[in-house]
Design an enzyme around this catalytic site. Structure first.
Site, PDB file in Angstrom:
ATOM      1  N   ASP A   1     -33.500 -60.018 -62.143  1.00  0.00           N
ATOM      2  CA  ASP A   1     -34.747 -60.525 -62.693  1.00  0.00           C
ATOM      3  C   ASP A   1     -35.792 -59.696 -61.959  1.00  0.00           C
ATOM      4  OD1 ASP A   1     -37.228 -61.830 -62.922  1.00  0.00           O
ATOM      5  OD2 ASP A   1     -36.207 -63.678 -63.514  1.00  0.00           O
ATOM      6  N   HIS A   2     -36.390 -58.734 -62.639  1.00  0.00           N
ATOM      7  CA  HIS A   2     -37.185 -57.753 -61.880  1.00  0.00           C
ATOM      8  C   HIS A   2     -38.421 -58.379 -61.233  1.00  0.00           C
ATOM      9  CE1 HIS A   2     -39.597 -57.338 -65.581  1.00  0.00           C
ATOM     10  NE2 HIS A   2     -40.542 -56.829 -64.821  1.00  0.00           N
TER      11      HIS A   2
ATOM     12  N   HIS B   1     -38.356 -65.036 -65.641  1.00  0.00           N
ATOM     13  CA  HIS B   1     -39.405 -64.705 -64.672  1.00  0.00           C
ATOM     14  C   HIS B   1     -40.261 -65.914 -64.268  1.00  0.00           C
ATOM     15  CE1 HIS B   1     -38.076 -60.872 -65.982  1.00  0.00           C
ATOM     16  NE2 HIS B   1     -38.904 -60.718 -66.993  1.00  0.00           N
TER      17      HIS B   1
END
Ligand code: BG6
Length: 491
Positions: A180-181, A243
């Site tokens: 999950d950047h 996110h």
């Protein structure tokens, strides 16, 4: 300065001709190399269907690096570590060839048998790939082997479970790194530090002192070339399930007893377990969906979502979502958490605002309704930093208070910090630190929560488009807060 660990590995990228590899992965690996965070003992194998050669891959890697970062003279040496292998994910011979290539490169680069399999491609093949990797014993080596997967991790809880089972039949949970950047972003990682390394905030971090929390992640761009993926996904799956709920967990979790992966994850999981389930018949009371209409952004006319692509002319997909979440635990009972995210909004920005309750009687306000509650804002991007809004007397005249701001700007010019996020996460994966990756339980609980919203919405056609490009979303998103006596803070 402490010397960073310099992991050795063969990195296998599935989907090496794709956008993600080009825009994020190649530049990130290069930055690790530039920053001395990867040893010279590494090789990258690019896999995809196209009949490329090592040379073509290397040219593409150079191009992508030149676009994203300023390279040093060492670029030629760097790209000499890249190899291409044409690959059909369903073909056994492809895996046999891959095995042979890995073995050769492990000998040549002396990588201690460490392997990363990075799936940067459509998720419908994740299961097949994991199973074939196992069948050919590619995940077995003298070192460690890890699987990195990108979202979307399923389309709903059920499909995510199916996918997880497939992957888990080949890899153990501690070998799986679900990216999950947002968890790689500097200020997202800072949430825990701000909370747990400062005496002044943690005592106030509860329902006695905080009136509400707002998380906004707005984007200016529209659907771009991703119509097929995005229309199947929508803003809730694309941004909230992952996110936004990850940020919610970090903001609301209890202090972990140690800074270990397991302890931090277990606190995050508890928050997601405490999310109050939504009533499917009353979704509109707490969730709002939107789809952008034509409008103007930065002086330029932009089309509506439905005009962006032929496939979208009748789309019922949401490009905006706002919601009110409640957490049923001792610390947070009664504090609404408002979230919103969308495409084609006024600006590109991700920000968390914590609104503190007012003091019982404030004699320094001009009028009764002239409230300036203290606001702590955690700015994730494009500016990175924190601001704290206080009341103070600014001029020598008068005795009333005016809002002032204490600001800490980490890096005003960093812009959108996605490449750095990938760099951090890739490094964490190589040193075996899974803290900033999502555990299956987090994924499952997040799906469970958003599924209720999505199921309810799927039963009714929305009245789209309902917000103008360049705005902050439909008016119902403002009403969501107004009915509780709040409004979105644009700080
Ligand atoms: C991705 C979504 O996960 O995050 C995109 O798929 C979105 O639709 C992007 O644009 C936003 O990331 P960032 O780092 O630019 O805020």
């Amino acid at each position: 300065m402490e010397q960073p660990l310099q992991p050795k590995a063969v990195i296998v990228i599935f989907g090496a001709t794709g956008d993600l590899a080009k825009r994020k992965l190649f530049p990130s690996i290069y930055r690790l190399y530039q920053h001395g965070k990867i040893s010279k003992n590494f090789a990258v194998i690019g896999l995809a269907r196209r009949e490329w050669t090592d040379e073509v891959l290397r040219e593409n890697v150079v191009e992508s690096i030149e676009e994203a970062v300023s390279p040093d003279e060492n670029l030629d040496e760097f790209v000499s570590h890249f190899y291409y292998h044409p690959f059909d994910v369903t073909e056994d011979s492809s895996y046999q060839g891959l095995k042979h290539l890995i073995k050769n490169l492990e000998g040549e680069y002396d990588t201690d048998g460490n392997r990363i399999f990075y799936l940067a491609m459509a998720p419908n093949f994740f299961g097949t790939i994991a199973n074939k990797l196992k069948a050919y014993e590619l995940e077995k080596s003298d070192g460690w082997s890890r699987l990195v997967i990108e979202k979307p991790f399923g389309h709903n809880l059920e499909s995510a479970k199916g996918l997880n089972n497939q992957i888990r039949s080949a890899f153990k949970e501690d070998q799986i790194y679900r990216i999950d950047h947002y968890l790689g972003k500097q200020m997202v990682q800072n949430i825990e530090v701000i909370r747990f390394a400062n005496g002044i905030f943690e005592h106030l971090w509860n329902n006695r002192f905080i009136s509400n929390i707002q998380i906004t992640s707005s984007e200016v761009l529209g659907v771009e070339e991703r119509a097929r993926y995005y229309d199947h996904s929508g803003a809730t799956r694309d941004m909230v399930q992952n996110h936004i709920l990850q940020m919610v967990a970090l903001l609301l979790m209890e202090p972990p007893i140690k800074l270990t992966t397991d302890e931090i994850r277990s606190e995050k999981i508890k928050v997601l377990r405490a999310l109050r389930p939504l009533d499917k018949n009353e979704i509109s009371k707490s969730f709002v969906r939107g789809q952008y209409d034509a409008g103007e952004i930065n002086g330029e006319a932009v089309p509506s979502y439905r005009e962006e692509d032929e496939e979208l002319t009748e789309s019922n997909t949401e490009t905006f979502v706002a919601g009110k979440l409640l957490i049923d635990n001792y610390r947070w009972a009664g504090v609404p958490i408002y979230i919103r995210t969308g495409k084609r909004m006024t600006e590109k920005s991700t920000k968390i605002v914590i609104e503190f309750k007012d003091i019982p009687m404030n004699l320094y306000y001009k009028k009764d309704n002239d409230r300036n509650p203290n606001l702590l804002s955690i700015n994730i991007q494009p500016n990175e930093g924190i601001t704290l809004g206080l009341n103070a007397r600014k001029s020598s005249e008068g005795s009333l208070a005016e809002p002032i701001q204490l600001a800490y700007n980490l890096n005003e010019s960093s812009g959108i910090n996605t490449p750095e996020a990938y760099e951090r996460l890739l490094y964490d994966c190589m040193i075996g630190d899974a803290t900033n990756f999502t555990h299956w339980d987090e994924v499952a609980l997040s799906w469970k929560f958003v599924d209720t919203v999505l199921d309810a919405w799927s039963k009714e056609k929305a009245d789209f488009p309902n917000y103008k490009s360049g705005s902050m979303g439909p008016k119902e998103a403002d009403e969501l807060l107004a009915k509780d006596g709040f409004h979105w803070w644009e700080v």
